[in-house]
Write a protein that holds these residues in place. Structure first.
Motif, PDB file in Angstrom:
ATOM      1  N   VAL A 212       0.901  -1.283  -0.011  1.00 27.04           N
ATOM      2  CA  VAL A 212       0.013  -0.057   0.058  1.00 27.04           C
ATOM      3  C   VAL A 212       0.777   1.144   0.053  1.00 27.04           C
ATOM      4  CG1 VAL A 212      -1.806   1.331   1.266  1.00 27.04           C
ATOM      5  CG2 VAL A 212      -1.938  -1.240   1.224  1.00 27.04           C
ATOM      6  N   HIS A 213       2.010   1.275   0.705  1.00 28.18           N
ATOM      7  CA  HIS A 213       3.027   2.408   1.010  1.00 28.18           C
ATOM      8  C   HIS A 213       2.314   3.535   0.975  1.00 28.18           C
ATOM      9  CE1 HIS A 213       2.989   1.903  -3.473  1.00 28.18           C
ATOM     10  NE2 HIS A 213       3.143   3.015  -3.636  1.00 28.18           N
TER      11      HIS A 213
ATOM     12  N   THR B   1      -1.135  -9.445 -11.698  1.00 23.09           N
ATOM     13  CA  THR B   1      -1.368  -8.883 -10.426  1.00 23.09           C
ATOM     14  C   THR B   1       0.293  -8.617 -10.135  1.00 23.09           C
ATOM     15  OG1 THR B   1      -3.379  -9.953  -9.758  1.00 23.09           O
ATOM     16  CG2 THR B   1      -1.796  -9.335  -7.974  1.00 23.09           C
ATOM     17  N   ARG B   2       1.013  -9.555 -10.534  1.00 26.87           N
ATOM     18  CA  ARG B   2       2.610  -9.325 -10.214  1.00 26.87           C
ATOM     19  C   ARG B   2       3.060  -7.874 -10.945  1.00 26.87           C
ATOM     20  NH1 ARG B   2       6.619 -14.014 -11.835  1.00 26.87           N
ATOM     21  NH2 ARG B   2       7.970 -12.487 -10.873  1.00 26.87           N
ATOM     22  N   ALA B   3       2.520  -7.587 -12.062  1.00 27.02           N
ATOM     23  CA  ALA B   3       3.135  -6.361 -12.853  1.00 27.02           C
ATOM     24  C   ALA B   3       2.205  -5.215 -12.208  1.00 27.02           C
ATOM     25  CB  ALA B   3       2.908  -6.582 -14.257  1.00 27.02           C
ATOM     26  N   ARG B   4       1.087  -5.282 -11.895  1.00 26.85           N
ATOM     27  CA  ARG B   4       0.221  -4.309 -11.207  1.00 26.85           C
ATOM     28  C   ARG B   4       0.363  -3.552  -9.821  1.00 26.85           C
ATOM     29  NH1 ARG B   4      -4.359  -6.543 -12.277  1.00 26.85           N
ATOM     30  NH2 ARG B   4      -4.894  -5.602 -14.074  1.00 26.85           N
ATOM     31  N   PHE B   5       0.960  -4.293  -9.265  1.00 29.47           N
ATOM     32  CA  PHE B   5       1.257  -4.048  -7.580  1.00 29.47           C
ATOM     33  C   PHE B   5       2.874  -3.665  -7.514  1.00 29.47           C
ATOM     34  CE2 PHE B   5      -2.903  -5.353  -7.080  1.00 29.47           C
ATOM     35  CZ  PHE B   5      -3.476  -4.789  -6.068  1.00 29.47           C
ATOM     36  N   THR B   6       2.995  -2.523  -8.328  1.00 23.79           N
ATOM     37  CA  THR B   6       4.500  -2.081  -8.009  1.00 23.79           C
ATOM     38  C   THR B   6       4.445  -1.047  -7.001  1.00 23.79           C
ATOM     39  OG1 THR B   6       3.990  -0.284  -9.661  1.00 23.79           O
ATOM     40  CG2 THR B   6       4.938  -2.410 -10.496  1.00 23.79           C
ATOM     41  N   SER B   7       5.607  -0.574  -6.464  1.00 24.61           N
ATOM     42  CA  SER B   7       5.988   0.255  -5.317  1.00 24.61           C
ATOM     43  C   SER B   7       7.372   0.905  -5.591  1.00 24.61           C
ATOM     44  CB  SER B   7       5.826  -0.309  -4.051  1.00 24.61           C
ATOM     45  OG  SER B   7       6.931  -1.235  -3.739  1.00 24.61           O
ATOM     46  N   PRO B   8       7.853   1.641  -4.614  1.00 27.34           N
ATOM     47  CA  PRO B   8       9.122   2.431  -4.951  1.00 27.34           C
ATOM     48  C   PRO B   8      10.245   1.348  -4.874  1.00 27.34           C
ATOM     49  CG  PRO B   8       7.581   4.123  -3.835  1.00 27.34           C
ATOM     50  CD  PRO B   8       6.773   2.716  -3.972  1.00 27.34           C
ATOM     51  N   THR B   9       9.891   0.390  -3.840  1.00 29.39           N
ATOM     52  CA  THR B   9      11.069  -0.675  -3.642  1.00 29.39           C
ATOM     53  C   THR B   9      10.827  -1.902  -4.408  1.00 29.39           C
ATOM     54  OG1 THR B   9       9.818  -1.444  -1.746  1.00 29.39           O
ATOM     55  CG2 THR B   9      11.486   0.132  -1.346  1.00 29.39           C
TER      56      THR B   9
END
Length: 149
Positions: free
Chosen positions: A84-85, A116-124
């Protein structure tokens, strides 16, 4: 790519509804009292029912109610706070998109996890999540956002 197409389709439908609702044939000579008595909300855009129909046509579930929203965010944070960050709206939007993938590929778990793997990115995790985490995210979205899919 299909998520973008579905989202674009939903946006186009919603835009059409908004512009249709805003069009007018009044030449300005009509009764101002009648215009003032008409609720402003009915003139400002599509109804909740029209929005729900457009979302359904695009394969998107409705925005979750507050209790489901909060439970979804809490479950994601329990998996990894970086999912969620601090961006709940974004996490819910991505969950809604995950549901559309779930609906589009009901018998293809590999495709669901891949999206889903590709969709849920974040800064880390700019490249996305690993398959195990993506599977848990997908299960969480299914449970709280689209249990009927």
């Amino acid at each position: 790519m299909r998520t973008r197409t579905a989202t674009a389709t939903a946006a186009a439908v919603l835009s059409a509804l908004v512009f249709t609702g805003c069009s007018s044939t009044d030449d300005g000579a009509g009764d101002n009292a009648a215009a003032k008595s008409t609720p402003r909300a009915s003139q400002s855009g599509p109804t909740d029912e029209q929005i729900a129909q457009a979302r359904e046509a695009a394969g998107l579930p409705p925005t979750p109610q507050a209790a489901d929203w909060n439970a979804y965010i809490k479950a994601l944070d329990a998996l990894d706070p970086d999912i969620v960050h601090g961006k709940e709206d974004k996490a819910v939007s991505r969950g809604i998109d995950a549901c559309s993938t779930y609906k589009r590929y009901p018998d293809d778990a590999a495709q669901q996890v891949k999206a889903t793997r590709a969709r849920f990115t974040s800064p880390t995790h700019p490249e996305g999540r690993d398959a195990a985490t993506a599977t848990k995210i997908l299960d969480t979205a299914h449970k709280y956002i689209c249990p009927d899919f």
